[in-house]
Motif scaffolding. Structure first.
Motif, PDB file in Angstrom:
ATOM      1  N   SER A 131       0.594   3.593  -3.267  1.00  0.00           N
ATOM      2  CA  SER A 131      -0.012   4.905  -3.045  1.00  0.00           C
ATOM      3  C   SER A 131       0.951   6.033  -3.395  1.00  0.00           C
ATOM      4  CB  SER A 131      -0.484   5.036  -1.593  1.00  0.00           C
ATOM      5  OG  SER A 131       0.596   4.923  -0.697  1.00  0.00           O
TER       6      SER A 131
ATOM      7  N   THR B 138       0.325   8.402  -6.691  1.00  0.00           N
ATOM      8  CA  THR B 138       0.108   9.813  -6.379  1.00  0.00           C
ATOM      9  C   THR B 138       1.133  10.696  -7.087  1.00  0.00           C
ATOM     10  OG1 THR B 138      -0.845   9.280  -4.213  1.00  0.00           O
ATOM     11  CG2 THR B 138      -0.011  11.514  -4.532  1.00  0.00           C
TER      12      THR B 138
ATOM     13  N   SER C  31     -10.065   4.431  -1.900  1.00  0.00           N
ATOM     14  CA  SER C  31      -9.114   5.521  -2.130  1.00  0.00           C
ATOM     15  C   SER C  31      -8.160   5.195  -3.273  1.00  0.00           C
ATOM     16  CB  SER C  31      -8.308   5.791  -0.853  1.00  0.00           C
ATOM     17  OG  SER C  31      -9.149   6.169   0.203  1.00  0.00           O
ATOM     18  N   LEU C  32      -7.554   4.018  -3.216  1.00  0.00           N
ATOM     19  CA  LEU C  32      -6.598   3.634  -4.255  1.00  0.00           C
ATOM     20  C   LEU C  32      -7.273   3.489  -5.606  1.00  0.00           C
ATOM     21  CD1 LEU C  32      -4.431   1.033  -2.285  1.00  0.00           C
ATOM     22  CD2 LEU C  32      -3.884   3.415  -2.816  1.00  0.00           C
TER      23      LEU C  32
ATOM     24  N   SER D  60      -4.396   6.913   2.426  1.00  0.00           N
ATOM     25  CA  SER D  60      -3.889   5.643   1.891  1.00  0.00           C
ATOM     26  C   SER D  60      -2.453   5.421   2.342  1.00  0.00           C
ATOM     27  CB  SER D  60      -3.962   5.646   0.361  1.00  0.00           C
ATOM     28  OG  SER D  60      -5.289   5.748  -0.080  1.00  0.00           O
ATOM     29  N   PHE D  61      -1.639   6.477   2.229  1.00  0.00           N
ATOM     30  CA  PHE D  61      -0.238   6.371   2.639  1.00  0.00           C
ATOM     31  C   PHE D  61      -0.125   6.178   4.150  1.00  0.00           C
ATOM     32  CE2 PHE D  61       4.036   8.244   3.437  1.00  0.00           C
ATOM     33  CZ  PHE D  61       4.761   7.357   2.663  1.00  0.00           C
TER      34      PHE D  61
ATOM     35  N   MET E 167      -5.385  10.369  -0.778  1.00  0.00           N
ATOM     36  CA  MET E 167      -3.965  10.064  -0.981  1.00  0.00           C
ATOM     37  C   MET E 167      -3.216  10.008   0.351  1.00  0.00           C
ATOM     38  SD  MET E 167      -3.521  12.685  -4.164  1.00  0.00           S
ATOM     39  CE  MET E 167      -4.762  12.682  -5.469  1.00  0.00           C
TER      40      MET E 167
ATOM     41  N   VAL F 138       0.843  -1.198   0.000  1.00  0.00           N
ATOM     42  CA  VAL F 138       0.000   0.000   0.000  1.00  0.00           C
ATOM     43  C   VAL F 138       0.878   1.248   0.000  1.00  0.00           C
ATOM     44  CG1 VAL F 138      -1.682   1.341   1.315  1.00  0.00           C
ATOM     45  CG2 VAL F 138      -1.957  -1.124   1.103  1.00  0.00           C
TER      46      VAL F 138
END
Length: 206
Positions: A95, A99, A179-180, A163-164, A160, A91
């Protein structure tokens, strides 16, 4: 104090890393491509046998590399102030890569339409910066009122950053899968549009 069950410094670091990736990926491409337009060197690329998608990917990869390098530097510096963990490596990697790709494409599109050096600073100053600071970098949107939580969901930076943050800390204010998926679809749409602009020569044949 604490935020989301973590020390505040630990909580905001993933957002700060992502913010540095976003701003540097964007600024690298928008400045380099507009400079090529300003100096008329873009005309050499347009008449060369290099396929448009190769030209586009060259600029995008350049933006990604700068964004990722600055992100790594920010990560290393943050280790002097707090400790980080790896909750989900895939992830984290996906991400940050998707991004940086998205905002490199955004910088390219901005540069295509820019008529002056002032134009390449309008979007980062008046759109990107407010969205970033209101995108959950420094706080959890769960602390907001229901109205502002709903408004925050229209901010793409929220997805973004969260997710990170999920990849590092394992916490997120929004569904990570959604989100992804949204970021991926947005990146594909931006790529297709950027490629269309490059093929059409808009803003480059004047």
């Amino acid at each position: 104090g604490q935020m989301g069950g973590f020390d505040y410094m630990q909580y905001i670091v993933p957002g700060l890393i992502m913010m540095s990736v976003i701003t540097n990926s964007y600024s690298n491409v928008v400045s380099s491509f507009y400079s090529a337009k300003f100096q008329r060197s873009i005309e050499e690329l347009m008449v060369s046998p290099v396929p448009p998608y190769i030209v586009l990917m060259g600029y995008v990869i350049g933006g990604m590399v700068r964004g990722l390098l600055v992100g790594i530097i920010v990560t290393l510096l943050s280790l002097f102030f707090t400790h980080l963990q790896i909750h989900h490596l895939l992830v984290i990697m996906y991400s940050v890569l998707i991004t940086s790709t998205l905002f490199s494409l955004g910088g390219f599109i901005n540069a295509v339409f820019a008529k002056s050096f002032d134009d390449i600073s309008i979007v980062p100053t008046f759109i990107l910066t407010p969205l970033t600071y209101l995108g959950g970098v420094f706080y959890s949107i769960d602390n907001l009122s229901p109205l502002f939580q709903t408004i925050s969901l229209f901010n793409p930076i929220v997805y973004m950053v969260n997710s990170f943050r999920y990849g590092i800390l394992g916490v997120s204010d929004v569904d990570v899968g959604v989100s992804l998926l949204l970021i991926t679809f947005a990146t594909i749409a931006m790529y297709m549009y950027a490629l269309h602009l490059l093929k059409s020569g808009r803003g480059m044949k004047e």
